[in-house]
Scaffold this active site. Structure first.
Site, PDB file in Angstrom:
ATOM      1  N   GLU A 209      -1.582  -1.480  -5.195  1.00 35.94           N
ATOM      2  CA  GLU A 209      -3.157  -0.835  -5.259  1.00 35.94           C
ATOM      3  C   GLU A 209      -2.524   0.310  -6.716  1.00 35.94           C
ATOM      4  O   GLU A 209      -1.669   1.287  -6.910  1.00 35.94           O
ATOM      5  CB  GLU A 209      -3.755   0.062  -3.745  1.00 35.94           C
TER       6      GLU A 209
ATOM      7  N   ASP B 232      -2.437   1.125   6.824  1.00 35.06           N
ATOM      8  CA  ASP B 232      -1.609   0.597   5.524  1.00 35.06           C
ATOM      9  C   ASP B 232      -0.768  -0.388   5.928  1.00 35.06           C
ATOM     10  O   ASP B 232      -1.077  -0.744   4.606  1.00 35.06           O
ATOM     11  CB  ASP B 232      -1.097   2.057   5.986  1.00 35.06           C
TER      12      ASP B 232
ATOM     13  N   ASP C 251       0.837  -1.437   0.261  1.00 34.75           N
ATOM     14  CA  ASP C 251      -0.185   0.118  -0.039  1.00 34.75           C
ATOM     15  C   ASP C 251       0.674   1.784   0.233  1.00 34.75           C
ATOM     16  O   ASP C 251       1.533   1.593   0.952  1.00 34.75           O
ATOM     17  CB  ASP C 251      -1.493   0.115   0.996  1.00 34.75           C
TER      18      ASP C 251
END
EC number: 3.1.21.10
Length: 185
Positions: free
Chosen positions: A66, A137, A7
């Protein structure tokens, strides 16, 4: 199979390494890289060093990241893009195929809700993986790894020499049988 989920962020970069054996998922390692209050180039350098060390230690065979979510601020999207670039570079240097997933796809695969909030992501990480992430996160990175493991049969690398072959193989798995809807050849 061991997968690294990332992330990306310039202030906090979440990571999650998840192993799958059959239907069982196990967290190998997870956490958040916090490069400190440094100029941008130094923060990105620290994140790269941290990801390099993590990859050497955990030995994942694939990485998932992502995709960019632009949000309200173009500046935020640019900064996020720089952090993503570092994550992609770390995986590429290690020779890992990299797969990208939209935030809503990750949330849907992980929680069953494409609009899940931070609390739901944290709860799912605890329930599904037995993990206790302190920050969203970290939970998001674990979710990205789990999403990739769930979608792996149809995933195509974001780039690299194997992309075209992987895309053809995934498309072949999606093709209908030779019979049409009436059952005739």
């Amino acid at each position: 199979m061991i997968v690294l989920g990332i992330d990306p962020g310039s202030r906090r970069c979440g990571y999650g390494v998840v192993a799958r054996e059959g239907a069982r998922l196990t967290v190998v390692e997870s956490g958040v890289l916090v490069p400190g209050d440094l100029p941008m180039a130094q923060r990105l350098g620290r994140i790269l060093e941290g990801l390099d060390a993590l990859i050497a230690r955990a030995r994942p065979v694939e990485a998932s990241v992502e995709s960019v979510f632009s949000g309200a601020s173009p500046r935020s999207a640019l900064v996020l893009g720089q952090a993503r670039g570092v994550a992609l570079a770390a995986a590429a240097r290690a020779g890992l195929p990299v797969f990208e997933y939209a935030p809503s796809e990750v949330k849907l695969a992980f929680t069953g809700n494409g609009r899940a909030g931070k609390d739901q992501m944290l709860r799912t990480a605890r329930m599904l993986l037995g993990a206790a992430p302190d920050l969203s996160d970290e939970a998001d990175a674990l979710a990205i790894a789990v999403c990739h493991l769930a979608r792996r049969a149809f995933a195509v690398p974001a780039a690299g020499a194997g992309r075209a072959a992987a895309a053809r193989a995934a498309a072949a798995r999606l093709r209908p049988s030779r019979r049409d809807h009436r059952g005739t050849p």
